[in-house]
Design a protein around this motif. Sequence first.
Motif, PDB file in Angstrom:
ATOM      1  N   PHE A   1       0.825  -1.209   0.000  1.00 32.18           N
ATOM      2  CA  PHE A   1       0.000   0.000   0.000  1.00 32.18           C
ATOM      3  C   PHE A   1       0.861   1.263   0.000  1.00 32.18           C
ATOM      4  N   ALA A   2       2.041   1.188   0.652  1.00 28.60           N
ATOM      5  CA  ALA A   2       2.951   2.336   0.631  1.00 28.60           C
ATOM      6  C   ALA A   2       3.349   2.687  -0.796  1.00 28.60           C
ATOM      7  N   ALA A   3       3.461   1.643  -1.640  1.00 30.36           N
ATOM      8  CA  ALA A   3       3.884   1.863  -3.020  1.00 30.36           C
ATOM      9  C   ALA A   3       2.787   2.459  -3.895  1.00 30.36           C
ATOM     10  N   VAL A   4       1.581   2.582  -3.364  1.00 29.25           N
ATOM     11  CA  VAL A   4       0.522   3.212  -4.152  1.00 29.25           C
ATOM     12  C   VAL A   4      -0.120   4.404  -3.433  1.00 29.25           C
ATOM     13  N   SER A   5       0.334   4.691  -2.205  1.00 28.79           N
ATOM     14  CA  SER A   5      -0.284   5.814  -1.493  1.00 28.79           C
ATOM     15  C   SER A   5       0.704   6.924  -1.172  1.00 28.79           C
ATOM     16  N   GLY A   6       1.940   6.563  -0.775  1.00 28.91           N
ATOM     17  CA  GLY A   6       2.935   7.577  -0.441  1.00 28.91           C
ATOM     18  C   GLY A   6       2.748   8.203   0.915  1.00 28.91           C
ATOM     19  N   SER A   7       1.795   7.717   1.701  1.00 26.29           N
ATOM     20  CA  SER A   7       1.480   8.339   2.989  1.00 26.29           C
ATOM     21  C   SER A   7       1.567   7.311   4.100  1.00 26.29           C
ATOM     22  N   SER A   8       2.277   7.653   5.156  1.00 23.03           N
ATOM     23  CA  SER A   8       2.417   6.759   6.310  1.00 23.03           C
ATOM     24  C   SER A   8       1.094   6.606   7.057  1.00 23.03           C
ATOM     25  N   ALA A   9       0.420   7.727   7.304  1.00 23.62           N
ATOM     26  CA  ALA A   9      -0.840   7.688   8.053  1.00 23.62           C
ATOM     27  C   ALA A   9      -1.912   6.913   7.289  1.00 23.62           C
ATOM     28  N   ALA A  10      -2.001   7.134   5.962  1.00 23.66           N
ATOM     29  CA  ALA A  10      -2.990   6.417   5.152  1.00 23.66           C
ATOM     30  C   ALA A  10      -2.701   4.921   5.145  1.00 23.66           C
ATOM     31  N   THR A  11      -1.418   4.561   5.112  1.00 26.72           N
ATOM     32  CA  THR A  11      -1.036   3.150   5.146  1.00 26.72           C
ATOM     33  C   THR A  11      -1.455   2.508   6.464  1.00 26.72           C
ATOM     34  N   ALA A  12      -1.163   3.188   7.581  1.00 24.49           N
ATOM     35  CA  ALA A  12      -1.536   2.655   8.900  1.00 24.49           C
ATOM     36  C   ALA A  12      -3.046   2.495   9.015  1.00 24.49           C
ATOM     37  N   ALA A  13      -3.789   3.493   8.544  1.00 25.45           N
ATOM     38  CA  ALA A  13      -5.253   3.463   8.674  1.00 25.45           C
ATOM     39  C   ALA A  13      -5.864   2.362   7.810  1.00 25.45           C
ATOM     40  N   THR A  14      -5.397   2.255   6.570  1.00 25.64           N
ATOM     41  CA  THR A  14      -5.995   1.303   5.636  1.00 25.64           C
ATOM     42  C   THR A  14      -5.692  -0.140   6.026  1.00 25.64           C
ATOM     43  N   ILE A  15      -4.429  -0.452   6.235  1.00 27.43           N
ATOM     44  CA  ILE A  15      -4.048  -1.823   6.586  1.00 27.43           C
ATOM     45  C   ILE A  15      -4.546  -2.177   7.984  1.00 27.43           C
ATOM     46  N   GLY A  16      -4.473  -1.222   8.915  1.00 24.48           N
ATOM     47  CA  GLY A  16      -4.914  -1.492  10.286  1.00 24.48           C
ATOM     48  C   GLY A  16      -6.393  -1.783  10.378  1.00 24.48           C
ATOM     49  N   ARG A  17      -7.186  -1.072   9.586  1.00 20.73           N
ATOM     50  CA  ARG A  17      -8.631  -1.287   9.610  1.00 20.73           C
ATOM     51  C   ARG A  17      -8.972  -2.714   9.187  1.00 20.73           C
ATOM     52  N   MET A  18      -8.160  -3.280   8.325  1.00 22.45           N
ATOM     53  CA  MET A  18      -8.404  -4.623   7.829  1.00 22.45           C
ATOM     54  C   MET A  18      -7.743  -5.692   8.693  1.00 22.45           C
ATOM     55  N   SER A  19      -6.493  -5.465   9.116  1.00 19.29           N
ATOM     56  CA  SER A  19      -5.717  -6.546   9.732  1.00 19.29           C
ATOM     57  C   SER A  19      -5.907  -6.680  11.240  1.00 19.29           C
ATOM     58  N   VAL A  20      -6.057  -5.561  11.960  1.00 19.63           N
ATOM     59  CA  VAL A  20      -6.118  -5.640  13.424  1.00 19.63           C
ATOM     60  C   VAL A  20      -7.281  -6.504  13.907  1.00 19.63           C
ATOM     61  N   PRO A  21      -8.530  -6.285  13.435  1.00 22.48           N
ATOM     62  CA  PRO A  21      -9.617  -7.155  13.904  1.00 22.48           C
ATOM     63  C   PRO A  21      -9.397  -8.617  13.524  1.00 22.48           C
ATOM     64  N   GLU A  22      -8.886  -8.861  12.320  1.00 19.72           N
ATOM     65  CA  GLU A  22      -8.707 -10.236  11.846  1.00 19.72           C
ATOM     66  C   GLU A  22      -7.626 -10.959  12.655  1.00 19.72           C
ATOM     67  N   LEU A  23      -6.490 -10.309  12.872  1.00 21.21           N
ATOM     68  CA  LEU A  23      -5.395 -10.937  13.613  1.00 21.21           C
ATOM     69  C   LEU A  23      -5.752 -11.103  15.083  1.00 21.21           C
ATOM     70  N   THR A  24      -6.478 -10.132  15.650  1.00 20.16           N
ATOM     71  CA  THR A  24      -6.916 -10.242  17.046  1.00 20.16           C
ATOM     72  C   THR A  24      -7.866 -11.419  17.216  1.00 20.16           C
ATOM     73  N   LYS A  25      -8.788 -11.563  16.290  1.00 21.06           N
ATOM     74  CA  LYS A  25      -9.750 -12.657  16.335  1.00 21.06           C
ATOM     75  C   LYS A  25      -9.054 -14.019  16.263  1.00 21.06           C
ATOM     76  N   ARG A  26      -7.946 -14.089  15.528  1.00 16.24           N
ATOM     77  CA  ARG A  26      -7.236 -15.365  15.376  1.00 16.24           C
ATOM     78  C   ARG A  26      -6.277 -15.644  16.523  1.00 16.24           C
ATOM     79  N   GLY A  27      -6.116 -14.687  17.470  1.00 13.72           N
ATOM     80  CA  GLY A  27      -5.321 -14.948  18.665  1.00 13.72           C
ATOM     81  C   GLY A  27      -3.869 -14.541  18.594  1.00 13.72           C
ATOM     82  N   TYR A  28      -3.494 -13.681  17.654  1.00 17.35           N
ATOM     83  CA  TYR A  28      -2.116 -13.205  17.596  1.00 17.35           C
ATOM     84  C   TYR A  28      -1.854 -12.218  18.734  1.00 17.35           C
ATOM     85  N   PRO A  29      -0.616 -12.160  19.258  1.00 17.75           N
ATOM     86  CA  PRO A  29      -0.331 -11.274  20.395  1.00 17.75           C
ATOM     87  C   PRO A  29      -0.490  -9.801  20.023  1.00 17.75           C
TER      88      PRO A  29
END
Length: 433
Positions: A109-137
Amino acid sequence: MSDPMIFAILLALLLTLLAAGVWVAISLMLMALTALIFFSNAPEGQVLVTTLWGHSHSWPLAALPLFILMGEILLRSRLSQDMFSGLAPWLGRMPGRLLHVNVLGCAIFAAVSGSSAATAATIGRMSVPELTKRGYPESLILGTLAGSATLGLLIPPSIILIVYGVATEQSIARLFIAGILPGLMLVGLFGGYVAVRALMNPALIPDEVTKIPLRDKIAASRRLIPVILLIGGVIGTIYTGVASPTDAAAIGVVLSTLLAFSSGSFGRAQFIDALMSATRTSCMIAFILLGAAFLAIAMGFTGIPRNLATWIGTFDLSPYALLAVLTVFFIVLGCFLDGISVVVLTTSIILPMVEAVGIDPLWFGIYLVLVVEMSQITPPVGFNLFVIQGLTGINILRVARAALPFFALLLLGTVLITVFPQIVTVLPNAMGN
């Protein structure tokens, strides 16, 4: 009055204005006016008008709003979900398993957005709930997201590299190409850290019980094809010389718009929202750059940067010693200012010192971005920390603690490009001028 004393007075004025909540651009202009009125004989009004007019129609700067718009469009599309669906099936057998989705997802996503905050928001919105649900630390979920999102500042097209290129009159295309290998190096360091942690303590990582057939993996990875084509279309045209960064940004906007509309989750309302958000961000950055340009001209009239460089030269600092001092300086400054402000505030004063000891300004731009990346995950004003706190509701100090190992890896990356500068320079040199 000595130049170091004058510089200290001007710096104190700037910090006072910023602490009082005055806009960064206005603070820079007031600092520049003070320098011209009290410490030079230049006609301040004429210098102000000609500088603002002359720097308000920069062709290289036109790439900035286009890349920002491209990121805003993709932020509102189904790109992040497609990336998770395309990457996850291939990473389930690696040490660390789906934590690598954070690292690779942020890199893509960094290679298509150029923004650190946008990268954190976009990937985090998708990955944090999924990884938390699967039991990752929690610490590794937050740490990999906070650290890897900083890649948005380095992997081209990088907004902050455009700002640095305009402020220092460096080739933006060469800066983009120079950021590729350091960006890949950081991806390797982050992924390696996750793998080592998983191998040292296998109980940290939950088992992925579902085994996915190869056929299904290949089918899922088809979702990545549009993203890969977009990255190739933007970076490839710059590297081959077919298009300038500005032209490539326009191509990126067209391709990202087509990609977003074809996803079925993007419509006219989302496009207008992306357009308005990109306009606000672009105006803010352009205003700061105008203030920085006026400050750079004012500093030139006072002679302070040149005299400061001469003064620092009397200490006989080696390039390594100067970089060590600057690293501490930038990290401290980044605790209180965002990355773009750090760059525009310091380049006109720091660059003469850097060039005086024989450091390549192109290499220094990548070094500066790496150090600014550290500040993105350093409290109290680490933007990535605020984004992740907003996404998760977790205390910012817990997020900062989770990001600490990745701060150390960024510091290691800075050391590596200092010891082996070819990591930065080999591709731009191969590209030529």
